[in-house]
Structure formats: C-alpha cells, structure tokens
Design a protein around this motif. Sequence first.
Motif, PDB file in Angstrom:
ATOM      1  N   MET A 157       0.846  -1.185   0.000  1.00 27.89           N
ATOM      2  CA  MET A 157       0.000   0.000   0.000  1.00 27.89           C
ATOM      3  C   MET A 157       0.885   1.241   0.000  1.00 27.89           C
ATOM      4  SD  MET A 157      -2.849   1.017   2.774  1.00 27.89           S
ATOM      5  CE  MET A 157      -3.646   2.561   2.665  1.00 27.89           C
ATOM      6  N   ALA A 158       0.588   2.192  -0.846  1.00 29.39           N
ATOM      7  CA  ALA A 158       1.366   3.418  -0.916  1.00 29.39           C
ATOM      8  C   ALA A 158       0.850   4.411   0.121  1.00 29.39           C
ATOM      9  CB  ALA A 158       1.274   4.030  -2.302  1.00 29.39           C
ATOM     10  N   GLU A 159       1.741   5.205   0.649  1.00 32.90           N
ATOM     11  CA  GLU A 159       1.344   6.232   1.602  1.00 32.90           C
ATOM     12  C   GLU A 159       2.066   7.523   1.264  1.00 32.90           C
ATOM     13  OE1 GLU A 159       4.172   6.028   5.445  1.00 32.90           O
ATOM     14  OE2 GLU A 159       2.794   4.341   5.255  1.00 32.90           O
ATOM     15  N   GLU A 160       1.485   8.637   1.672  1.00 26.86           N
ATOM     16  CA  GLU A 160       2.092   9.937   1.409  1.00 26.86           C
ATOM     17  C   GLU A 160       3.229  10.165   2.398  1.00 26.86           C
ATOM     18  OE1 GLU A 160       2.640  13.159  -0.879  1.00 26.86           O
ATOM     19  OE2 GLU A 160       1.095  11.665  -1.198  1.00 26.86           O
ATOM     20  N   LEU A 161       4.352  10.601   1.895  1.00 29.58           N
ATOM     21  CA  LEU A 161       5.521  10.854   2.732  1.00 29.58           C
ATOM     22  C   LEU A 161       5.852  12.330   2.725  1.00 29.58           C
ATOM     23  CD1 LEU A 161       7.842   7.991   1.482  1.00 29.58           C
ATOM     24  CD2 LEU A 161       6.545   8.056   3.603  1.00 29.58           C
ATOM     25  N   THR A 162       6.392  12.814   3.809  1.00 26.98           N
ATOM     26  CA  THR A 162       6.893  14.181   3.851  1.00 26.98           C
ATOM     27  C   THR A 162       8.291  14.198   3.242  1.00 26.98           C
ATOM     28  OG1 THR A 162       7.965  13.957   5.997  1.00 26.98           O
ATOM     29  CG2 THR A 162       5.617  14.594   5.992  1.00 26.98           C
ATOM     30  N   ARG A 163       8.776  15.388   2.913  1.00 26.05           N
ATOM     31  CA  ARG A 163      10.140  15.516   2.405  1.00 26.05           C
ATOM     32  C   ARG A 163      11.138  14.974   3.435  1.00 26.05           C
ATOM     33  NH1 ARG A 163      12.472  18.499  -1.746  1.00 26.05           N
ATOM     34  NH2 ARG A 163      10.481  19.519  -2.033  1.00 26.05           N
ATOM     35  N   ALA A 164      10.896  15.236   4.724  1.00 29.05           N
ATOM     36  CA  ALA A 164      11.783  14.732   5.779  1.00 29.05           C
ATOM     37  C   ALA A 164      11.811  13.208   5.788  1.00 29.05           C
ATOM     38  CB  ALA A 164      11.345  15.269   7.143  1.00 29.05           C
ATOM     39  N   ASP A 165      10.655  12.550   5.562  1.00 24.66           N
ATOM     40  CA  ASP A 165      10.606  11.088   5.479  1.00 24.66           C
ATOM     41  C   ASP A 165      11.456  10.593   4.313  1.00 24.66           C
ATOM     42  OD1 ASP A 165       8.726  10.918   7.593  1.00 24.66           O
ATOM     43  OD2 ASP A 165       7.027  11.005   6.189  1.00 24.66           O
ATOM     44  N   ILE A 166      11.306  11.250   3.166  1.00 29.10           N
ATOM     45  CA  ILE A 166      12.042  10.856   1.964  1.00 29.10           C
ATOM     46  C   ILE A 166      13.546  11.001   2.183  1.00 29.10           C
ATOM     47  CG2 ILE A 166      12.478  11.499  -0.449  1.00 29.10           C
ATOM     48  CD1 ILE A 166       9.441  12.214  -0.565  1.00 29.10           C
ATOM     49  N   VAL A 167      13.962  12.118   2.766  1.00 29.46           N
ATOM     50  CA  VAL A 167      15.385  12.349   3.036  1.00 29.46           C
ATOM     51  C   VAL A 167      15.917  11.279   3.985  1.00 29.46           C
ATOM     52  CG1 VAL A 167      17.015  13.928   4.162  1.00 29.46           C
ATOM     53  CG2 VAL A 167      15.355  14.800   2.503  1.00 29.46           C
ATOM     54  N   GLU A 168      15.173  10.947   5.001  1.00 22.52           N
ATOM     55  CA  GLU A 168      15.613   9.932   5.963  1.00 22.52           C
ATOM     56  C   GLU A 168      15.804   8.575   5.298  1.00 22.52           C
ATOM     57  OE1 GLU A 168      14.063   7.715  10.037  1.00 22.52           O
ATOM     58  OE2 GLU A 168      13.083   9.568   9.393  1.00 22.52           O
ATOM     59  N   ILE A 169      14.855   8.193   4.446  1.00 28.00           N
ATOM     60  CA  ILE A 169      14.975   6.923   3.732  1.00 28.00           C
ATOM     61  C   ILE A 169      16.193   6.943   2.813  1.00 28.00           C
ATOM     62  CG2 ILE A 169      13.910   5.442   1.986  1.00 28.00           C
ATOM     63  CD1 ILE A 169      11.160   6.323   3.248  1.00 28.00           C
ATOM     64  N   MET A 170      16.364   8.033   2.049  1.00 26.87           N
ATOM     65  CA  MET A 170      17.488   8.119   1.110  1.00 26.87           C
ATOM     66  C   MET A 170      18.824   8.083   1.849  1.00 26.87           C
ATOM     67  SD  MET A 170      16.268  10.564  -2.047  1.00 26.87           S
ATOM     68  CE  MET A 170      16.018  12.046  -1.125  1.00 26.87           C
ATOM     69  N   ARG A 171      18.902   8.735   2.991  1.00 26.87           N
ATOM     70  CA  ARG A 171      20.157   8.739   3.757  1.00 26.87           C
ATOM     71  C   ARG A 171      20.478   7.377   4.346  1.00 26.87           C
ATOM     72  NH1 ARG A 171      19.666  14.608   6.817  1.00 26.87           N
ATOM     73  NH2 ARG A 171      20.484  15.826   5.050  1.00 26.87           N
ATOM     74  N   GLY A 172      19.473   6.545   4.512  1.00 26.89           N
ATOM     75  CA  GLY A 172      19.688   5.230   5.103  1.00 26.89           C
ATOM     76  C   GLY A 172      20.106   4.159   4.118  1.00 26.89           C
ATOM     77  N   GLU A 173      20.144   4.479   2.840  1.00 31.20           N
ATOM     78  CA  GLU A 173      20.474   3.479   1.818  1.00 31.20           C
ATOM     79  C   GLU A 173      21.892   3.674   1.288  1.00 31.20           C
ATOM     80  OE1 GLU A 173      18.607   0.897   1.056  1.00 31.20           O
ATOM     81  OE2 GLU A 173      17.084   1.599   2.459  1.00 31.20           O
ATOM     82  N   ARG A 174      22.575   2.576   1.082  1.00 30.35           N
ATOM     83  CA  ARG A 174      23.943   2.621   0.574  1.00 30.35           C
ATOM     84  C   ARG A 174      23.987   2.653  -0.954  1.00 30.35           C
ATOM     85  NH1 ARG A 174      28.503  -1.873   1.433  1.00 30.35           N
ATOM     86  NH2 ARG A 174      30.176  -0.753   0.426  1.00 30.35           N
ATOM     87  N   PHE A 175      22.980   2.035  -1.575  1.00 31.72           N
ATOM     88  CA  PHE A 175      22.930   1.968  -3.032  1.00 31.72           C
ATOM     89  C   PHE A 175      21.556   2.391  -3.520  1.00 31.72           C
ATOM     90  CE2 PHE A 175      25.955  -1.348  -1.785  1.00 31.72           C
ATOM     91  CZ  PHE A 175      27.084  -0.871  -2.428  1.00 31.72           C
ATOM     92  N   VAL A 176      21.502   2.901  -4.736  1.00 29.91           N
ATOM     93  CA  VAL A 176      20.254   3.296  -5.386  1.00 29.91           C
ATOM     94  C   VAL A 176      20.361   2.908  -6.859  1.00 29.91           C
ATOM     95  CG1 VAL A 176      21.146   5.620  -5.812  1.00 29.91           C
ATOM     96  CG2 VAL A 176      18.702   5.254  -5.842  1.00 29.91           C
ATOM     97  N   MET A 177      19.242   2.589  -7.465  1.00 28.69           N
ATOM     98  CA  MET A 177      19.206   2.380  -8.906  1.00 28.69           C
ATOM     99  C   MET A 177      18.700   3.669  -9.534  1.00 28.69           C
ATOM    100  SD  MET A 177      20.414  -0.592  -9.482  1.00 28.69           S
ATOM    101  CE  MET A 177      20.048  -0.834 -11.211  1.00 28.69           C
ATOM    102  N   MET A 178      19.511   4.229 -10.429  1.00 32.19           N
ATOM    103  CA  MET A 178      19.131   5.434 -11.151  1.00 32.19           C
ATOM    104  C   MET A 178      18.721   5.034 -12.561  1.00 32.19           C
ATOM    105  SD  MET A 178      21.312   8.800 -12.260  1.00 32.19           S
ATOM    106  CE  MET A 178      21.460   9.445 -10.607  1.00 32.19           C
ATOM    107  N   THR A 179      17.500   5.358 -12.922  1.00 40.14           N
ATOM    108  CA  THR A 179      16.991   5.073 -14.256  1.00 40.14           C
ATOM    109  C   THR A 179      16.930   6.373 -15.039  1.00 40.14           C
ATOM    110  OG1 THR A 179      15.676   3.227 -13.409  1.00 40.14           O
ATOM    111  CG2 THR A 179      15.075   4.097 -15.582  1.00 40.14           C
ATOM    112  N   SER A 180      17.431   6.316 -16.265  1.00 33.66           N
ATOM    113  CA  SER A 180      17.421   7.483 -17.143  1.00 33.66           C
ATOM    114  C   SER A 180      17.068   7.037 -18.553  1.00 33.66           C
ATOM    115  CB  SER A 180      18.786   8.184 -17.123  1.00 33.66           C
ATOM    116  OG  SER A 180      19.806   7.302 -17.539  1.00 33.66           O
TER     117      SER A 180
END
Length: 128
Positions: free
Chosen positions: A1-24
């Motif tokens: 289920m998708a939920e609405e996140l705040t910018r602070a939530d998004i930043v926290e998740i991104m800071r907690g990950e070592r790798f990301v997949m970038m699609t272009s």
Amino acid sequence: MAEELTRADIVEIMRGERFVMMTSVAAYGTLQSYPMTPQEVTEEAVVRFFIGLQGDQAENLRKNGQVNLAFAEAGSWLSVSGTVEFEEDRTTIDRLWNDAAGAWFGGIAALGLAVLLAITDGHSPVAL
C-alpha cells in the motif's frame, strides 16, 4: 500500500540506503538503470553521486536529464523522480571523496570525474 511521505521522510529513507538504482533515458528512448552510491543527501532531497564523464551514462544524462531514483530494502521501497545537473567543482569532489569512491574511480585525480546532482521533486509513493 502506498502512503504519502513528507520531504523529511524521503530524506531519511534516502540517507539510510547505501545503493540506489538510477533510471534514465538512453539512446533511442529506451530506459537504462545504473547502480549508484549516494555521497550526500541534503535536507532539500538533492542527492549527490560521483560520475565519470566519459561514457554512455553521462552522455545520455546530458541529452535528457530526467531520472528516477529507486531505493529498496527488505519490505520497503522508495521511488523518487527528478532532474540532474553536473557539478565539476573540485572543492565539492574533494569534500565528498572517500575510499569507496577511490576503489571505483581509481583515485581522486581521475580525469573526467564529476558530481552528479539529482534534484528530486520530493513526492513519492512508498510500499511498506
């Protein structure tokens, strides 16, 4: 289920990950994903990565700067869209440099090294 996140939530998740997949967007309009290592995530949800300027990825990003960043961990994921800019400022490269980057790029003096800024829109679904 998708939920609405705040910018602070998004930043926290991104800071907690070592790798990301970038699609272009690649040549001929196809999509390509690359594993990337975030070097910095700002409070504004701007993500900085190192990138080599010689290669298809950098060339494609110059032609079409639209990207998607996908972060995934067991049981959750985050997908954020945005645009990219290249930053070739040596001060920023020196500030972000670390041993892991050195192992990948062969040294801070590598020719054609830049910082790629992914400027996210701050809106994303996440499945928990």
